[in-house]
Every structure is written in structure tokens, then in C-alpha cells.
Write a protein that holds these residues in place. Sequence first.
Motif, PDB file in Angstrom:
ATOM      1  N   ARG A   1       0.840  -1.215   0.000  1.00  0.00           N
ATOM      2  CA  ARG A   1       0.000   0.000   0.000  1.00  0.00           C
ATOM      3  C   ARG A   1       0.863   1.248   0.000  1.00  0.00           C
ATOM      4  NH1 ARG A   1      -3.249  -2.377   3.583  1.00  0.00           N
ATOM      5  NH2 ARG A   1      -2.161  -1.456   5.339  1.00  0.00           N
ATOM      6  N   ALA A   2       1.868   1.262   0.859  1.00  0.00           N
ATOM      7  CA  ALA A   2       2.754   2.429   0.941  1.00  0.00           C
ATOM      8  C   ALA A   2       3.452   2.669  -0.395  1.00  0.00           C
ATOM      9  CB  ALA A   2       3.777   2.231   2.059  1.00  0.00           C
ATOM     10  N   GLU A   3       3.893   1.598  -1.027  1.00  0.00           N
ATOM     11  CA  GLU A   3       4.584   1.714  -2.308  1.00  0.00           C
ATOM     12  C   GLU A   3       3.628   2.196  -3.410  1.00  0.00           C
ATOM     13  OE1 GLU A   3       7.806  -0.936  -4.747  1.00  0.00           O
ATOM     14  OE2 GLU A   3       6.196  -2.009  -3.730  1.00  0.00           O
ATOM     15  N   ILE A   4       2.448   1.626  -3.463  1.00  0.00           N
ATOM     16  CA  ILE A   4       1.469   1.974  -4.497  1.00  0.00           C
ATOM     17  C   ILE A   4       0.979   3.408  -4.343  1.00  0.00           C
ATOM     18  CG2 ILE A   4      -0.866   1.468  -5.353  1.00  0.00           C
ATOM     19  CD1 ILE A   4      -0.260  -1.527  -4.548  1.00  0.00           C
ATOM     20  N   LEU A   5       0.740   3.815  -3.115  1.00  0.00           N
ATOM     21  CA  LEU A   5       0.134   5.133  -2.867  1.00  0.00           C
ATOM     22  C   LEU A   5       1.157   6.242  -2.631  1.00  0.00           C
ATOM     23  CD1 LEU A   5      -2.818   3.944  -0.605  1.00  0.00           C
ATOM     24  CD2 LEU A   5      -2.866   4.496  -3.060  1.00  0.00           C
ATOM     25  N   GLU A   6       2.432   5.929  -2.769  1.00  0.00           N
ATOM     26  CA  GLU A   6       3.481   6.926  -2.570  1.00  0.00           C
ATOM     27  C   GLU A   6       3.241   8.132  -3.483  1.00  0.00           C
ATOM     28  OE1 GLU A   6       8.286   7.400  -3.162  1.00  0.00           O
ATOM     29  OE2 GLU A   6       7.448   5.396  -2.881  1.00  0.00           O
ATOM     30  N   GLY A   7       3.343   9.308  -2.905  1.00  0.00           N
ATOM     31  CA  GLY A   7       3.191  10.539  -3.678  1.00  0.00           C
ATOM     32  C   GLY A   7       1.754  11.020  -3.817  1.00  0.00           C
ATOM     33  N   ILE A   8       0.796  10.265  -3.324  1.00  0.00           N
ATOM     34  CA  ILE A   8      -0.609  10.701  -3.363  1.00  0.00           C
ATOM     35  C   ILE A   8      -0.921  11.339  -2.010  1.00  0.00           C
ATOM     36  CG2 ILE A   8      -3.011   9.981  -3.635  1.00  0.00           C
ATOM     37  CD1 ILE A   8      -1.964   7.656  -5.366  1.00  0.00           C
ATOM     38  N   SER A   9      -1.404  12.553  -2.045  1.00  0.00           N
ATOM     39  CA  SER A   9      -1.605  13.303  -0.803  1.00  0.00           C
ATOM     40  C   SER A   9      -2.717  12.701   0.054  1.00  0.00           C
ATOM     41  CB  SER A   9      -1.945  14.761  -1.111  1.00  0.00           C
ATOM     42  OG  SER A   9      -3.278  14.864  -1.599  1.00  0.00           O
ATOM     43  N   GLU A  10      -2.624  13.001   1.341  1.00  0.00           N
ATOM     44  CA  GLU A  10      -3.654  12.566   2.287  1.00  0.00           C
ATOM     45  C   GLU A  10      -5.019  13.120   1.878  1.00  0.00           C
ATOM     46  OE1 GLU A  10      -4.552  13.332   6.952  1.00  0.00           O
ATOM     47  OE2 GLU A  10      -2.474  12.883   6.432  1.00  0.00           O
ATOM     48  N   GLN A  11      -5.044  14.356   1.423  1.00  0.00           N
ATOM     49  CA  GLN A  11      -6.305  14.973   0.992  1.00  0.00           C
ATOM     50  C   GLN A  11      -6.892  14.219  -0.210  1.00  0.00           C
ATOM     51  OE1 GLN A  11      -6.054  19.095  -0.087  1.00  0.00           O
ATOM     52  NE2 GLN A  11      -8.187  19.208  -0.714  1.00  0.00           N
ATOM     53  N   ASP A  12      -6.066  13.891  -1.195  1.00  0.00           N
ATOM     54  CA  ASP A  12      -6.547  13.136  -2.349  1.00  0.00           C
ATOM     55  C   ASP A  12      -7.065  11.767  -1.931  1.00  0.00           C
ATOM     56  OD1 ASP A  12      -6.036  15.188  -4.115  1.00  0.00           O
ATOM     57  OD2 ASP A  12      -4.186  14.307  -4.913  1.00  0.00           O
ATOM     58  N   LEU A  13      -6.373  11.123  -0.999  1.00  0.00           N
ATOM     59  CA  LEU A  13      -6.824   9.820  -0.527  1.00  0.00           C
ATOM     60  C   LEU A  13      -8.158   9.928   0.216  1.00  0.00           C
ATOM     61  CD1 LEU A  13      -3.457   8.220   0.628  1.00  0.00           C
ATOM     62  CD2 LEU A  13      -4.841   7.600  -1.369  1.00  0.00           C
ATOM     63  N   ARG A  14      -8.326  10.981   0.992  1.00  0.00           N
ATOM     64  CA  ARG A  14      -9.614  11.198   1.682  1.00  0.00           C
ATOM     65  C   ARG A  14     -10.740  11.377   0.683  1.00  0.00           C
ATOM     66  NH1 ARG A  14      -7.127  13.897   6.063  1.00  0.00           N
ATOM     67  NH2 ARG A  14      -7.086  15.846   4.927  1.00  0.00           N
ATOM     68  N   ILE A  15     -10.497  12.188  -0.333  1.00  0.00           N
ATOM     69  CA  ILE A  15     -11.522  12.435  -1.365  1.00  0.00           C
ATOM     70  C   ILE A  15     -11.841  11.135  -2.101  1.00  0.00           C
ATOM     71  CG2 ILE A  15     -11.969  13.588  -3.572  1.00  0.00           C
ATOM     72  CD1 ILE A  15     -10.295  15.981  -2.417  1.00  0.00           C
ATOM     73  N   ALA A  16     -10.815  10.405  -2.493  1.00  0.00           N
ATOM     74  CA  ALA A  16     -11.020   9.141  -3.216  1.00  0.00           C
ATOM     75  C   ALA A  16     -11.775   8.133  -2.354  1.00  0.00           C
ATOM     76  CB  ALA A  16      -9.680   8.567  -3.674  1.00  0.00           C
ATOM     77  N   THR A  17     -11.423   8.060  -1.079  1.00  0.00           N
ATOM     78  CA  THR A  17     -12.109   7.148  -0.161  1.00  0.00           C
ATOM     79  C   THR A  17     -13.574   7.512  -0.038  1.00  0.00           C
ATOM     80  OG1 THR A  17     -10.065   6.747   1.055  1.00  0.00           O
ATOM     81  CG2 THR A  17     -12.132   6.234   2.198  1.00  0.00           C
ATOM     82  N   ASN A  18     -13.855   8.804   0.047  1.00  0.00           N
ATOM     83  CA  ASN A  18     -15.239   9.267   0.128  1.00  0.00           C
ATOM     84  C   ASN A  18     -16.010   8.876  -1.126  1.00  0.00           C
ATOM     85  OD1 ASN A  18     -17.330  11.587  -0.545  1.00  0.00           O
ATOM     86  ND2 ASN A  18     -17.183  11.378   1.689  1.00  0.00           N
ATOM     87  N   VAL A  19     -15.433   9.118  -2.278  1.00  0.00           N
ATOM     88  CA  VAL A  19     -16.086   8.782  -3.547  1.00  0.00           C
ATOM     89  C   VAL A  19     -16.329   7.277  -3.641  1.00  0.00           C
ATOM     90  CG1 VAL A  19     -15.778   8.714  -6.060  1.00  0.00           C
ATOM     91  CG2 VAL A  19     -15.245  10.808  -4.793  1.00  0.00           C
ATOM     92  N   LEU A  20     -15.320   6.479  -3.323  1.00  0.00           N
ATOM     93  CA  LEU A  20     -15.470   5.029  -3.402  1.00  0.00           C
ATOM     94  C   LEU A  20     -16.492   4.504  -2.394  1.00  0.00           C
ATOM     95  CD1 LEU A  20     -11.756   4.004  -3.983  1.00  0.00           C
ATOM     96  CD2 LEU A  20     -13.623   4.022  -5.660  1.00  0.00           C
ATOM     97  N   SER A  21     -16.544   5.100  -1.227  1.00  0.00           N
ATOM     98  CA  SER A  21     -17.555   4.710  -0.233  1.00  0.00           C
ATOM     99  C   SER A  21     -18.962   5.013  -0.732  1.00  0.00           C
ATOM    100  CB  SER A  21     -17.318   5.430   1.097  1.00  0.00           C
ATOM    101  OG  SER A  21     -16.108   5.006   1.668  1.00  0.00           O
ATOM    102  N   ARG A  22     -19.120   6.148  -1.377  1.00  0.00           N
ATOM    103  CA  ARG A  22     -20.430   6.502  -1.934  1.00  0.00           C
ATOM    104  C   ARG A  22     -20.824   5.556  -3.064  1.00  0.00           C
ATOM    105  NH1 ARG A  22     -19.751  12.651  -3.111  1.00  0.00           N
ATOM    106  NH2 ARG A  22     -21.759  12.371  -4.141  1.00  0.00           N
ATOM    107  N   ILE A  23     -19.849   5.182  -3.890  1.00  0.00           N
ATOM    108  CA  ILE A  23     -20.118   4.224  -4.967  1.00  0.00           C
ATOM    109  C   ILE A  23     -20.530   2.875  -4.369  1.00  0.00           C
ATOM    110  CG2 ILE A  23     -19.047   2.861  -6.816  1.00  0.00           C
ATOM    111  CD1 ILE A  23     -17.366   5.410  -7.443  1.00  0.00           C
ATOM    112  N   ALA A  24     -19.807   2.421  -3.352  1.00  0.00           N
ATOM    113  CA  ALA A  24     -20.128   1.134  -2.714  1.00  0.00           C
ATOM    114  C   ALA A  24     -21.526   1.167  -2.104  1.00  0.00           C
ATOM    115  CB  ALA A  24     -19.082   0.795  -1.656  1.00  0.00           C
ATOM    116  N   ALA A  25     -21.864   2.256  -1.444  1.00  0.00           N
ATOM    117  CA  ALA A  25     -23.201   2.380  -0.847  1.00  0.00           C
ATOM    118  C   ALA A  25     -24.275   2.368  -1.926  1.00  0.00           C
ATOM    119  CB  ALA A  25     -23.286   3.658  -0.011  1.00  0.00           C
ATOM    120  N   ARG A  26     -24.016   3.046  -3.022  1.00  0.00           N
ATOM    121  CA  ARG A  26     -24.984   3.085  -4.131  1.00  0.00           C
ATOM    122  C   ARG A  26     -25.157   1.692  -4.733  1.00  0.00           C
ATOM    123  NH1 ARG A  26     -29.396   4.899  -6.175  1.00  0.00           N
ATOM    124  NH2 ARG A  26     -29.371   5.219  -8.420  1.00  0.00           N
ATOM    125  N   LEU A  27     -24.056   0.982  -4.926  1.00  0.00           N
ATOM    126  CA  LEU A  27     -24.135  -0.370  -5.459  1.00  0.00           C
ATOM    127  C   LEU A  27     -24.883  -1.303  -4.502  1.00  0.00           C
ATOM    128  CD1 LEU A  27     -20.554  -0.677  -6.960  1.00  0.00           C
ATOM    129  CD2 LEU A  27     -22.710  -0.771  -8.229  1.00  0.00           C
TER     130      LEU A  27
END
Length: 148
Positions: free
Chosen positions: A116-142
Amino acid sequence: MKTETEFQEPFARSLAASSRMWRRYLDLQFRDLDLSQARWGVLFELSRTETVTQVELARSLGIEAATLVRLLDGLEGAGLIERRPSTEDRRAKTLHLTEAARPLIVRMEEISAASRAEILEGISEQDLRIATNVLSRIAARLENLSGG
């Protein structure tokens, strides 16, 4: 200027491709543990829950019950899991990791964290929060669209 729907198809393709590549990368990392993607998926899922039935596990993994039974037979034969009668439903079996599986789970978690650390290196905490929020909303919708 692109409309909202014009962004949906590239997003969906990117999401699916990223998911496949992530699983493939982890599969390579777990190769030395002699675990297939299906087996490590079951073990990870079991490590994150106290009590789960075979039916619940199949649903959470998105696989058919018959497919899961074969996986569980192999994991049980390897001494990594055990099936116990459910205290709530006589017809059901609950699944549990054995003590022999604990060191393997620890190693899997170490490999997973490093990956995970290797894959997500260079992606900001803010971007990860936004992506997590979007993916959570997609999962809930599905979940809602599929009836739970």
C-alpha cells in the motif's frame, strides 16, 4: 467541454483497471507465501471479523457458495481455518482462523502495508480522503441498487 456523463465511462474503466492491477500486484507479493488471490482474500476477510458464516463470507467476497466451499476445504486441510457449528443457527457453520494461521496473517498484513505504501506513494492525504469518500459513496450506491 465534457458533460458529467462523459467522465463516467473513463472513471469506471480506470476504477476497474486499478482494482485488477492492485489485486495482481498483491498476488505477486503473496506468491512466496504460497497463497492464491482467492485464498488470501478469504484469510484477510476472516482476519477482520469475529464470527462469520459461510453464506455471509461468500456474499462479502462476491463469490458463489460452491466456490467458497472448495476454498474453505483447502484452507481447512492446510490447518488455517476451522468450521464450527453456529450457536445461532443449527444449519449454519461459522468460520474461524486457527492459531496456525496467525503468523501467516501477520506476514500478509506486513506485505499488504508495504505494498500500500509503495502503491500510494506521492498521493496526498487529501486526495486519498476524497477518493475514499467517492469510493464509499459508490459502494453504498451499489449496495442499494443490488438490494443489500
